[in-house]
Design a protein around this motif. Sequence first.
Motif, short mmCIF file in Angstrom:
data_model
loop_
_atom_site.label_atom_id
_atom_site.label_comp_id
_atom_site.label_asym_id
_atom_site.label_seq_id
_atom_site.Cartn_x
_atom_site.Cartn_y
_atom_site.Cartn_z
N ALA A 93 -2.22 -2.27 -8.87
CA ALA A 93 -2.95 -1.51 -9.90
C ALA A 93 -4.45 -1.77 -9.79
O ALA A 93 -5.27 -0.85 -9.90
N GLY A 94 -4.82 -3.03 -9.56
CA GLY A 94 -6.24 -3.37 -9.41
C GLY A 94 -6.84 -2.68 -8.20
O GLY A 94 -7.95 -2.15 -8.24
N ARG A 95 -6.10 -2.70 -7.11
CA ARG A 95 -6.60 -2.07 -5.88
C ARG A 95 -6.72 -0.55 -6.05
O ARG A 95 -7.65 0.06 -5.54
N ASP A 96 -5.78 0.04 -6.76
CA ASP A 96 -5.87 1.49 -7.01
C ASP A 96 -7.15 1.80 -7.81
O ASP A 96 -7.85 2.78 -7.52
N ALA A 97 -7.41 0.95 -8.81
CA ALA A 97 -8.61 1.17 -9.63
C ALA A 97 -9.87 0.98 -8.79
O ALA A 97 -10.86 1.70 -8.95
N THR A 137 0.82 -1.22 0.00
CA THR A 137 0.00 0.00 0.00
C THR A 137 0.85 1.28 0.00
O THR A 137 0.34 2.36 0.25
N SER A 138 2.17 1.10 -0.25
CA SER A 138 3.04 2.28 -0.32
C SER A 138 3.44 2.53 -1.77
O SER A 138 2.96 1.85 -2.68
N ASP A 139 4.38 3.47 -1.97
CA ASP A 139 4.89 3.71 -3.33
C ASP A 139 6.12 2.85 -3.63
O ASP A 139 6.68 2.94 -4.72
N ALA A 140 6.57 2.06 -2.65
CA ALA A 140 7.79 1.27 -2.85
C ALA A 140 7.59 0.27 -3.98
O ALA A 140 6.48 -0.26 -4.15
N PRO A 141 8.67 0.01 -4.76
CA PRO A 141 8.52 -0.94 -5.88
C PRO A 141 8.12 -2.33 -5.38
O PRO A 141 8.57 -2.75 -4.31
N THR A 162 -4.28 0.50 5.82
CA THR A 162 -3.32 1.59 6.02
C THR A 162 -3.91 2.96 5.65
O THR A 162 -3.17 3.95 5.59
N GLY A 163 -5.20 3.03 5.39
CA GLY A 163 -5.91 4.32 5.39
C GLY A 163 -5.95 5.13 4.11
O GLY A 163 -6.36 6.29 4.15
N ALA A 164 -5.61 4.53 2.96
CA ALA A 164 -5.55 5.33 1.72
C ALA A 164 -6.91 5.93 1.35
O ALA A 164 -7.00 7.10 0.98
N LEU A 165 -7.96 5.12 1.44
CA LEU A 165 -9.29 5.62 1.04
C LEU A 165 -9.75 6.70 2.01
O LEU A 165 -10.27 7.75 1.60
N ARG A 175 -1.85 6.02 10.79
CA ARG A 175 -1.69 7.29 11.54
C ARG A 175 -0.42 8.01 11.11
O ARG A 175 -0.44 9.23 10.91
N GLN A 176 0.68 7.25 10.92
CA GLN A 176 1.93 7.89 10.47
C GLN A 176 1.73 8.54 9.11
O GLN A 176 2.20 9.64 8.84
N ARG A 177 1.03 7.82 8.22
CA ARG A 177 0.86 8.34 6.85
C ARG A 177 -0.03 9.57 6.78
O ARG A 177 0.04 10.32 5.82
N THR A 178 -0.89 9.73 7.77
CA THR A 178 -1.81 10.88 7.71
C THR A 178 -1.39 12.01 8.64
O THR A 178 -2.10 13.01 8.75
N ALA A 179 -0.22 11.85 9.27
CA ALA A 179 0.20 12.84 10.27
C ALA A 179 0.25 14.26 9.69
O ALA A 179 -0.03 15.23 10.40
N HIS A 180 0.60 14.34 8.40
CA HIS A 180 0.75 15.69 7.80
C HIS A 180 -0.42 16.07 6.90
O HIS A 180 -0.34 17.03 6.13
N LEU A 181 -1.51 15.30 7.04
CA LEU A 181 -2.67 15.58 6.19
C LEU A 181 -3.26 16.95 6.52
O LEU A 181 -3.51 17.27 7.67
#
Length: 233
Positions: free
Chosen positions: A43-47, A29-33, A72-75, A100-106
């Motif tokens: 890609a399917g999950r993003d769609a 669920t991150s941008d890591a390769p 991990t809270g993307a939606l 929570r870490q990923r949204t700390a700067h939202l």
Amino acid sequence: MPTATYQTRRGELLHYFDRTALRTWERLTSDAPVSGIRATVRAGRDAMRATLLSWLPDDLSGRRVLDAGCGTGALAMEAALRGAHVVAIDIAPGLIDVARQRTAHLRGAGRVEFMVGDMFDPALGRFDHVVAMDSLIHYRPEDTVRVLAGLAQRTDRSVAFTFAPRTPLLSAMHAAGRFFPRGDRAPSIVPVGEAHLRSLIAAEPGMDAFELGRHRRIRSGFYTSHAMELCRR
Ligand SMILES: C[S@@+](CC[C@H](N)C(=O)[O-])C[C@H]1O[C@@H](n2cnc3c(N)ncnc32)[C@H](O)[C@@H]1O
């Protein structure tokens, strides 16, 4: 009331998502390769996430949204950027920490309230919209529909969810999963035929206040998932 089969499965999912698969899920669920197969799943999950978000109003200001089984809270993050007050709940504390870490700067008009717990909990209160992306796919269809009915009762506008459609590939994977030693396997996805699911929904008490709305199946490599929308009449 959640059934014994629901509670047993929820325990298995907690163990799987909080221990066995926590880091894999964080990476997916991150941008890591990620490798080829996982890239198709991503890609399917993003769609799928984009589809579910497109079924919500563009402006979510003043709306209360439940991200049921938020991972991990993307939606949740994207809904908050559109102004929603999102309650994002998951049974796995490790995933909620990542979220929570990923949204700390939202920064934006809305906000996300992350919680560890069961999406079925009536104490969460009422919502305008509920979205459950791939978080009910491991439960028996009868349990899934009971949870959906409980959520729908507390929802003023729409409940969108996904299920694993019964396709030959998914059925074969489901059968093959039974040959792995118990400790090694992920809790299996439970495929369900679309017609069967629709009839279970129609027969569930309380669902007559809702009608089935849009639906869309997304297939990308090893990812197959089908989204459905229930709209209050
Ligand atoms: C396949 S993941 C999907 C996560 C997220 N919705 C996404 O699409 O990225 C399924 C998630 O549902 C959560 N989950 C399963 N049963 C749950 C329940 N009864 N209440 C809350 N979360 C649940 C799991 O812990 C897991 O994080």
